[in-house]
Scaffold this motif. Sequence first.
Motif, PDB file in Angstrom:
ATOM      1  N   GLU A   3     104.760  10.297  67.894  1.00 27.57           N
ATOM      2  CA  GLU A   3     104.380   9.070  67.563  1.00 27.57           C
ATOM      3  C   GLU A   3     105.631   8.045  67.613  1.00 27.57           C
ATOM      4  N   ARG A   5     106.912   4.256  67.546  1.00 30.71           N
ATOM      5  CA  ARG A   5     106.627   2.838  66.965  1.00 30.71           C
ATOM      6  C   ARG A   5     107.499   1.846  67.026  1.00 30.71           C
ATOM      7  N   ASP A   6     107.332   0.680  67.773  1.00 26.84           N
ATOM      8  CA  ASP A   6     108.143  -0.429  67.773  1.00 26.84           C
ATOM      9  C   ASP A   6     109.342  -0.081  68.267  1.00 26.84           C
ATOM     10  N   ASP A  21     105.013   1.213  71.361  1.00 27.17           N
ATOM     11  CA  ASP A  21     104.322   2.191  70.630  1.00 27.17           C
ATOM     12  C   ASP A  21     103.413   3.056  71.534  1.00 27.17           C
ATOM     13  N   ASP A  23     101.622   7.236  71.672  1.00 25.75           N
ATOM     14  CA  ASP A  23     101.290   8.523  70.926  1.00 25.75           C
ATOM     15  C   ASP A  23     100.717   9.495  72.129  1.00 25.75           C
ATOM     16  N   GLY A  56     113.249   0.975  65.381  1.00 25.55           N
ATOM     17  CA  GLY A  56     111.999   1.496  65.532  1.00 25.55           C
ATOM     18  C   GLY A  56     111.807   2.968  65.109  1.00 25.55           C
ATOM     19  N   CYS A  66     114.038  10.136  65.368  1.00 25.41           N
ATOM     20  CA  CYS A  66     114.474   8.883  65.976  1.00 25.41           C
ATOM     21  C   CYS A  66     116.119   8.944  65.441  1.00 25.41           C
TER      22      CYS A  66
END
Length: 233
Positions: A3, A5-6, A21, A23, A56, A66
Amino acid sequence: MLEVRDLRAGYGAVEVLHGVDLDVGDDEIVAILGSNGAGKSTLNNTISGLFPPFGGAIRFDGEDICGAPSERIVERGVIQVPEGRRVFPNMTVRDNLLLGGYRRGRANRKRNLDGVVAVFPRLGERFTQHAGTLSGGEQQMLAIGRAMMAEPRLLILDEPSLGLSPLLVEEMFGLIRRLHEEGLSILLVEQNVMESLALANRAYVIENGLITLSGPADELLDNPDLKRSYLGL
């Protein structure tokens, strides 16, 4: 499985990704399509931990990776085959493969080596040959074989067809299909739009660091914006 995100990322003070974004699900092939300079390799390298993100979130199997060190991400099973193959030219084919299992898969090295040779018999015939003397297609096989030595759970392929002849491109995409059929999840980053969409379950189009199109691959094949931008239709 994966995943994002941003995600904002880049080099130095230059932001290349402006809030991405995406997946990748279990047992999926997801294609990332885009032209040179769109941010595809920046995305790969940030997911792989080679460059710290600006902001993000990136989660793999629910774990936050991350900004984690690349070796930790490899140990989790996220393995990248970089653009340009990047084999070690002055080392033998066998030694290149063995290096692939340095951080992950070391306990099963012999079994994994046999598995790579079963997929790529040509590599077995060239075990003692220096990698720099292989053809472009053989070096791409070696780069993928090296990644397989690490027992990937998610394989990131960055431009695997780059510089290959049309016949070898077809062979390469056939190999990717076979790896997926054996249960491997794949993030396929490519400029070869038609071949990628024919293979993938879903796809994203990235332009100037932003996702501009996404959806099931068969639907994107019929998208007029994509046909106009990438196929000239």
